[in-house]
Design a protein around this motif. Structure first.
Motif, PDB file in Angstrom:
ATOM      1  N   THR A 181      -6.129  -3.271  -6.135  1.00 53.94           N
ATOM      2  CA  THR A 181      -6.263  -1.813  -6.283  1.00 53.94           C
ATOM      3  C   THR A 181      -5.447  -1.337  -7.476  1.00 53.94           C
ATOM      4  OG1 THR A 181      -6.538  -1.571  -3.891  1.00 53.94           O
ATOM      5  CG2 THR A 181      -5.912   0.405  -5.123  1.00 53.94           C
ATOM      6  N   ASN A 210      -4.325  -8.391  -1.820  1.00 54.06           N
ATOM      7  CA  ASN A 210      -5.556  -7.609  -1.974  1.00 54.06           C
ATOM      8  C   ASN A 210      -5.255  -6.238  -2.561  1.00 54.06           C
ATOM      9  OD1 ASN A 210      -7.076  -9.674  -0.874  1.00 54.06           O
ATOM     10  ND2 ASN A 210      -6.939  -8.866   1.215  1.00 54.06           N
ATOM     11  N   GLU A 211      -4.141  -5.635  -2.107  1.00 50.48           N
ATOM     12  CA  GLU A 211      -3.810  -4.304  -2.590  1.00 50.48           C
ATOM     13  C   GLU A 211      -3.406  -4.322  -4.060  1.00 50.48           C
ATOM     14  OE1 GLU A 211      -3.847  -0.273  -1.926  1.00 50.48           O
ATOM     15  OE2 GLU A 211      -4.481  -1.917  -0.626  1.00 50.48           O
ATOM     16  N   PRO A 259       0.810  -1.224   0.000  1.00 54.57           N
ATOM     17  CA  PRO A 259       0.000   0.000   0.000  1.00 54.57           C
ATOM     18  C   PRO A 259       0.842   1.273   0.000  1.00 54.57           C
ATOM     19  CG  PRO A 259      -0.175  -1.146   2.109  1.00 54.57           C
ATOM     20  CD  PRO A 259       0.496  -2.080   1.163  1.00 54.57           C
ATOM     21  N   ARG A 318      -7.242  -2.249 -10.581  1.00 58.75           N
ATOM     22  CA  ARG A 318      -8.437  -1.423 -10.781  1.00 58.75           C
ATOM     23  C   ARG A 318      -8.088  -0.094 -11.431  1.00 58.75           C
ATOM     24  NH1 ARG A 318     -12.335   0.813  -5.883  1.00 58.75           N
ATOM     25  NH2 ARG A 318     -13.864   1.900  -7.202  1.00 58.75           N
ATOM     26  N   HIS A 319      -6.920   0.434 -11.080  1.00 54.28           N
ATOM     27  CA  HIS A 319      -6.506   1.737 -11.612  1.00 54.28           C
ATOM     28  C   HIS A 319      -5.392   1.585 -12.644  1.00 54.28           C
ATOM     29  CE1 HIS A 319      -8.882   3.881  -8.577  1.00 54.28           C
ATOM     30  NE2 HIS A 319      -8.403   3.018  -7.686  1.00 54.28           N
TER      31      HIS A 319
END
Length: 216
Positions: free
Chosen positions: A90, A86-87, A57, A93-94
């Motif tokens: 992210t 999990n990160e 993160p 997604r981006h």
């Protein structure tokens, strides 16, 4: 392969103005001893929190805060399983935002062990490595990243470490880079630790032995 060489080879190839992020496991030990930051570079650590799982993160935040800088995260396999995977979703997604930016590298040290905790116990108590006590379940991290839609590279041969780093750092956008490393390589503070002498109580158990009247 020796995890020290992974960081040493990175140090020789760090791009200008790079941001290097690390977790609190043995990846931090290799970073401390074998990575040389030049002027203009930045580093991010979890500091006194000693927080495993911070690197991924933190690296994502560094990418959004400084999109023009290369970002490299040094991550243990235990930390990655503890939340880093999990990160990575992210990041996926981006993906349209960082895809054409300087490299965002998630370097995973895969040794199948919660390595810093293992060495702390071995160094403090003189204990041997106990199977299953800190074992990290085997997981094909590169394949997991690819399933999530991210590029990934796996390296398990020492002679290719430098060239793999060179190729990855010459690229663009996010990539997961997995190195299969030796968990039996001790950090400097644990050097010389071997198997325990079970004829004597371990240091942490000495007060209990004295209370019970057991001679050491």
């Amino acid at each position: 392969m020796n995890p020290r060489s992974v960081v040493a080879e990175l140090s020789d190839r760090l791009p200008d103005r790079a941001v290097v992020v690390t977790d609190s496991g043995t990846s931090l030990d290799w970073w401390t001893r074998h990575l040389r930051l030049r002027p203009g570079m930045r580093s991010l650590l979890s500091g006194h929190l000693g927080l495993p799982g911070a690197a991924v993160p933190y690296a994502v935040a560094a990418r959004f805060a400084a999109p023009d800088r290369p970002v490299i995260a040094l991550v243990g396999d235990g930390a990655l399983q503890g939340g880093g995977l999990n990160e990575l979703l992210t990041v996926r997604r981006h993906l349209d935002r960082p895809a054409d930016l300087p490299p965002l590298v998630f370097c995973v040290f895969d040794n199948g062990d919660l390595n810093r905790l293992t060495w702390q116990r071995r160094a403090a108590a003189g204990d041997p490595l106990v199977p299953l006590s800190a074992e990290v379940p085997a997981l094909p991290y590169a394949e997991c990243a690819r399933l999530a839609g991210l590029p990934a590279v796996r390296c398990d041969r020492p002679r290719y470490v430098g060239s793999v780093w060179a190729d990855v750092l010459a690229g663009r956008g996010p990539v997961l880079l997995k190195f299969v490393v030796d968990g039996e390589t001790p950090p400097d503070w644990a050097a010389g630790v071997g198997t325990a002498d079970h004829s004597r109580p371990a240091p942490l158990l000495a007060p209990l032995a004295k209370f019970l009247g057991v001679s050491g």
